[in-house]
Design a protein around this motif. Structure first.
Motif, PDB file in Angstrom:
ATOM      1  N   VAL A  73       0.751  -1.175   0.003  1.00  0.00           N
ATOM      2  CA  VAL A  73       0.000  -0.175   0.125  1.00  0.00           C
ATOM      3  C   VAL A  73       0.745   1.127  -0.036  1.00  0.00           C
ATOM      4  O   VAL A  73       0.398   2.275  -0.868  1.00  0.00           O
ATOM      5  CB  VAL A  73      -0.856  -0.149   1.230  1.00  0.00           C
ATOM      6  CG1 VAL A  73      -1.600   1.382   1.358  1.00  0.00           C
ATOM      7  CG2 VAL A  73      -2.115  -1.160   1.085  1.00  0.00           C
ATOM      8  N   SER A  74       1.841   1.242   0.701  1.00  0.00           N
ATOM      9  CA  SER A  74       2.909   2.336   0.646  1.00  0.00           C
ATOM     10  C   SER A  74       3.505   2.718  -0.862  1.00  0.00           C
ATOM     11  O   SER A  74       3.572   3.906  -0.988  1.00  0.00           O
ATOM     12  CB  SER A  74       3.863   2.148   1.811  1.00  0.00           C
ATOM     13  OG  SER A  74       3.431   2.221   3.056  1.00  0.00           O
ATOM     14  N   LYS A  75       3.749   1.611  -1.316  1.00  0.00           N
ATOM     15  CA  LYS A  75       4.460   1.717  -2.672  1.00  0.00           C
ATOM     16  C   LYS A  75       3.213   2.295  -3.756  1.00  0.00           C
ATOM     17  O   LYS A  75       3.589   3.159  -4.544  1.00  0.00           O
ATOM     18  CB  LYS A  75       5.074   0.451  -3.169  1.00  0.00           C
ATOM     19  CG  LYS A  75       6.344  -0.132  -2.403  1.00  0.00           C
ATOM     20  CD  LYS A  75       6.850  -1.094  -3.198  1.00  0.00           C
ATOM     21  CE  LYS A  75       7.900  -1.638  -2.224  1.00  0.00           C
ATOM     22  NZ  LYS A  75       8.632  -2.996  -2.991  1.00  0.00           N
ATOM     23  N   ILE A  76       2.000   1.764  -3.555  1.00  0.00           N
ATOM     24  CA  ILE A  76       1.012   2.188  -4.423  1.00  0.00           C
ATOM     25  C   ILE A  76       0.730   3.850  -4.063  1.00  0.00           C
ATOM     26  O   ILE A  76       0.509   4.408  -5.121  1.00  0.00           O
ATOM     27  CB  ILE A  76      -0.126   1.257  -4.119  1.00  0.00           C
ATOM     28  CG1 ILE A  76       0.059   0.027  -4.696  1.00  0.00           C
ATOM     29  CG2 ILE A  76      -1.218   1.996  -4.850  1.00  0.00           C
ATOM     30  CD1 ILE A  76      -0.956  -0.987  -4.456  1.00  0.00           C
ATOM     31  N   THR A  77       0.537   3.945  -2.787  1.00  0.00           N
ATOM     32  CA  THR A  77       0.273   5.472  -2.498  1.00  0.00           C
ATOM     33  C   THR A  77       1.179   6.469  -2.770  1.00  0.00           C
ATOM     34  O   THR A  77       0.902   7.578  -3.033  1.00  0.00           O
ATOM     35  CB  THR A  77      -0.207   5.549  -1.073  1.00  0.00           C
ATOM     36  OG1 THR A  77       0.822   4.993  -0.140  1.00  0.00           O
ATOM     37  CG2 THR A  77      -1.260   4.841  -0.881  1.00  0.00           C
ATOM     38  N   ALA A  78       2.527   6.018  -2.616  1.00  0.00           N
ATOM     39  CA  ALA A  78       3.587   6.869  -3.211  1.00  0.00           C
ATOM     40  C   ALA A  78       3.488   7.292  -4.916  1.00  0.00           C
ATOM     41  O   ALA A  78       3.515   8.300  -5.118  1.00  0.00           O
ATOM     42  CB  ALA A  78       4.921   6.282  -2.810  1.00  0.00           C
ATOM     43  N   ARG A  79       3.134   6.110  -5.582  1.00  0.00           N
ATOM     44  CA  ARG A  79       2.837   6.471  -7.126  1.00  0.00           C
ATOM     45  C   ARG A  79       1.843   7.140  -7.258  1.00  0.00           C
ATOM     46  O   ARG A  79       1.813   8.069  -8.114  1.00  0.00           O
ATOM     47  CB  ARG A  79       2.807   5.103  -7.538  1.00  0.00           C
ATOM     48  CG  ARG A  79       4.207   4.309  -7.667  1.00  0.00           C
ATOM     49  CD  ARG A  79       3.882   2.985  -8.779  1.00  0.00           C
ATOM     50  NE  ARG A  79       5.174   2.552  -9.065  1.00  0.00           N
ATOM     51  CZ  ARG A  79       5.958   3.010 -10.038  1.00  0.00           C
ATOM     52  NH1 ARG A  79       5.795   3.914 -10.797  1.00  0.00           N
ATOM     53  NH2 ARG A  79       7.259   2.471 -10.255  1.00  0.00           N
ATOM     54  N   LEU A  80       0.742   7.171  -6.714  1.00  0.00           N
ATOM     55  CA  LEU A  80      -0.593   7.978  -6.777  1.00  0.00           C
ATOM     56  C   LEU A  80      -0.033   9.275  -6.448  1.00  0.00           C
ATOM     57  O   LEU A  80      -0.819  10.215  -7.036  1.00  0.00           O
ATOM     58  CB  LEU A  80      -1.588   7.287  -6.033  1.00  0.00           C
ATOM     59  CG  LEU A  80      -2.046   6.032  -6.326  1.00  0.00           C
ATOM     60  CD1 LEU A  80      -3.263   5.364  -5.404  1.00  0.00           C
ATOM     61  CD2 LEU A  80      -2.819   6.036  -7.684  1.00  0.00           C
ATOM     62  N   ARG A  81       0.570   9.550  -5.371  1.00  0.00           N
ATOM     63  CA  ARG A  81       1.041  10.920  -4.723  1.00  0.00           C
ATOM     64  C   ARG A  81       1.772  11.559  -5.848  1.00  0.00           C
ATOM     65  O   ARG A  81       1.564  12.620  -6.391  1.00  0.00           O
ATOM     66  CB  ARG A  81       1.643  10.906  -3.554  1.00  0.00           C
ATOM     67  CG  ARG A  81       0.851  10.708  -2.280  1.00  0.00           C
ATOM     68  CD  ARG A  81       1.452  10.750  -1.136  1.00  0.00           C
ATOM     69  NE  ARG A  81       1.960  12.283  -0.923  1.00  0.00           N
ATOM     70  CZ  ARG A  81       3.004  12.332  -0.078  1.00  0.00           C
ATOM     71  NH1 ARG A  81       3.687  11.634   0.576  1.00  0.00           N
ATOM     72  NH2 ARG A  81       3.420  13.722  -0.064  1.00  0.00           N
ATOM     73  N   ALA A  82       2.674  10.686  -6.508  1.00  0.00           N
ATOM     74  CA  ALA A  82       3.432  11.365  -7.460  1.00  0.00           C
ATOM     75  C   ALA A  82       2.713  11.778  -8.800  1.00  0.00           C
ATOM     76  O   ALA A  82       3.210  12.469  -9.687  1.00  0.00           O
ATOM     77  CB  ALA A  82       4.779  10.275  -7.901  1.00  0.00           C
ATOM     78  N   ALA A  83       1.724  10.925  -9.011  1.00  0.00           N
ATOM     79  CA  ALA A  83       0.980  11.044 -10.277  1.00  0.00           C
ATOM     80  C   ALA A  83      -0.122  12.326  -9.786  1.00  0.00           C
ATOM     81  O   ALA A  83      -0.824  12.722 -10.913  1.00  0.00           O
ATOM     82  CB  ALA A  83       0.187   9.902 -10.535  1.00  0.00           C
ATOM     83  N   GLY A  84      -0.017  12.755  -8.753  1.00  0.00           N
ATOM     84  CA  GLY A  84      -0.915  13.890  -8.325  1.00  0.00           C
ATOM     85  C   GLY A  84      -2.471  13.521  -8.110  1.00  0.00           C
ATOM     86  O   GLY A  84      -3.164  14.501  -8.184  1.00  0.00           O
ATOM     87  N   LEU A  85      -2.626  12.201  -7.883  1.00  0.00           N
ATOM     88  CA  LEU A  85      -4.008  11.741  -7.697  1.00  0.00           C
ATOM     89  C   LEU A  85      -4.292  11.863  -6.059  1.00  0.00           C
ATOM     90  O   LEU A  85      -5.544  11.525  -5.824  1.00  0.00           O
ATOM     91  CB  LEU A  85      -4.232  10.524  -8.270  1.00  0.00           C
ATOM     92  CG  LEU A  85      -3.955  10.659  -9.825  1.00  0.00           C
ATOM     93  CD1 LEU A  85      -4.092   9.057 -10.161  1.00  0.00           C
ATOM     94  CD2 LEU A  85      -5.274  11.338 -10.346  1.00  0.00           C
ATOM     95  N   VAL A  86      -3.570  11.628  -5.312  1.00  0.00           N
ATOM     96  CA  VAL A  86      -3.677  11.531  -3.756  1.00  0.00           C
ATOM     97  C   VAL A  86      -2.822  12.309  -3.062  1.00  0.00           C
ATOM     98  O   VAL A  86      -1.631  12.881  -3.529  1.00  0.00           O
ATOM     99  CB  VAL A  86      -3.271   9.916  -3.417  1.00  0.00           C
ATOM    100  CG1 VAL A  86      -3.396  10.030  -1.842  1.00  0.00           C
ATOM    101  CG2 VAL A  86      -4.148   9.130  -4.203  1.00  0.00           C
TER     102      VAL A  86
END
Length: 435
Positions: A70-83
């Protein structure tokens, strides 16, 4: 060999608007990493709609993924500007939990309702909340090329409004049609549209992914996406909308569990300001009845829009209830739609409401749906007249009657969700649309 890196979440839709119901729990397999990202994003969207936030630990618990995944996924979503992070919450033990929320303003979608006489387009954020609305006359009886030009111009007006990028466009229009290809069939009252590849036409003109579905199915999706209520299914409706709230807007409601993460599954129906209380009851099986320039329905069975064997389910208005009765635009006689519209035309709304109640009772007897949701321009022009008549017809069955929270925007907002569904393709939003 190390597994390939998880792909970034999609930024645009496929334009199919169909979605596929995938298993609820996540899977710790490299091949499903894209699915897992969409699943997490979908849960963050549900929390945003309900006015809440969620921690990584809660996401892990809801998805079945490891906290590390989950940490890896949310890091990617944050980098994409979605979270984005939304502060910290005190923990009973260990370090405080970081709360996350969907960056709902990172992108928008356009939802369009074509009712035969006018076009209503809404621009929504990623949570499906309307930020702007545009309505213009648009007569589907015009020649197809002219109407397509008018459609394109109106949608471009909404796309051009100031705001973040637009991911796609969803269209809600009367049927019958093939939602998989976006091709119209012989629209009731507008047979010259038969064979029009509406999705392909608008995709080429707008340069964006386009989804097309029946207006009633779009409205049902908006109902399924409504905020969920922290109460037993049979409990009384909760507090009314705050005074002065915009029609169809939702106030944050307390939800069970830390961080306000909503429970799985669609919630009960709410009401727009000024309308009678919405229904309580089993929200997983209901029918949406839409009376405007025509009469149609959407069927939601076990929480999913039901399309039927040939994907033509919902032609509710064309059940014959008067043998040899008034001619209908569909070619038959005595159809419920023809009788309802005739009553409306002569100003007898009470009779139209009574007829709608007869049709609703037939539907309940046939499918055992546990709620009826009313909508459409004609119904919302006299909501209590229609609610009272339909409720009286359903009183022996104890089936509640209510209205969609989005009110007159139900179809347009649901159409916007069609455009957003690919972004959340592994989550609850897309899983509620059958192919």
């Amino acid at each position: 060999m190390n597994p390939p890196p998880e792909p970034d979440p999609p930024r645009t839709g496929t334009g199919t608007g169909t979605g596929t119901a995938l298993p609820g729990p996540g899977a710790n397999l490299p091949a499903l990493r894209g699915h897992n990202a969409a699943l997490v994003l979908g849960l963050l969207r549900d929390a945003a709609v309900a006015g809440g936030t969620v921690s990584r630990l809660e996401l892990a618990g809801r998805t079945g993924l490891t906290p590390q995944a989950v940490s890896k996924i949310t890091a990617r979503l944050r980098a994409a500007g979605l979270v984005e992070e939304a502060g910290r919450r005190a923990s009973t033990g260990g370090k405080p939990l970081t709360e996350l929320r969907l960056a709902a303003g990172a992108a928008h979608a356009i939802g369009v309702h074509l009712d035969g006489e006018q076009l209503t387009a809404v621009r929504t954020d990623l949570a499906g909340r309307t930020v702007s609305e545009h309505t213009v006359p648009l007569d589907l009886s015009h020649p197809v090329p002219r109407a397509l030009d008018e459609m394109t111009a109106a949608i471009r007006t909404v796309i051009a409004l100031a705001g973040p990028p637009v991911l796609g466009v969803g269209i809600g229009i009367r049927g019958p049609l093939d939602h998989r290809t976006g091709t119209l069939h012989a629209l009731t009252g507008y047979p010259h549209w038969s064979g029009c590849p509406l999705r392909a036409e608008l995709t080429a003109r707008l340069g964006l992914p386009v989804s097309v579905d029946k207006n009633t199915n779009a409205a049902a999706l908006s109902i399924l996406a409504e905020p969920e209520r922290a109460q037993d299914p049979g409990a009384e409706p909760g507090p009314e909308q705050e005074p002065g709230a915009a029609p169809g807007s939702q106030q944050p409601r307390p939800l069970p569990g830390p961080g306000g993460l909503p429970p799985a599954g669609p919630g009960p129906f709410f009401r727009p300001a000024g309308l009678p209380p919405a229904v309580a009851g089993d929200a997983r099986s209901f029918a949406y009845l839409h009376l405007g320039t025509g009469l149609g329905a959407a069927l939601v069975l076990d929480g999913v829009v039901h399309r039927g064997g040939s994907r033509g389910a919902g032609e509710f208005g064309h059940q014959v209830i008067a043998l040899g009765g008034l001619p209908c635009k569909c070619g038959k006689r005595g159809c419920l739609e023809a009788l309802c519209l005739a009553a409306v035309e002569r100003g007898d709304l009470g009779r139209a409401a009574e007829l709608l109640g007869v049709g609703a009772a037939n539907l309940v007897a046939l499918l055992d749906v546990r709620g009826i949701v009313l909508g459409g321009r004609t119904v919302l022009g006299a909501p209590e007249v229609f609610r009272a008549a339909v409720a009286a017809a359903l009183a022996p069955d104890g089936v509640p009657v209510g209205f969609a929270a989005a009110g007159p925007r139900a179809v347009a907002e649901g159409a916007a969700l069609l455009a957003l569904a690919p972004l959340f393709s592994a989550g609850p939003l897309a899983g509620r649309i059958t192919g």
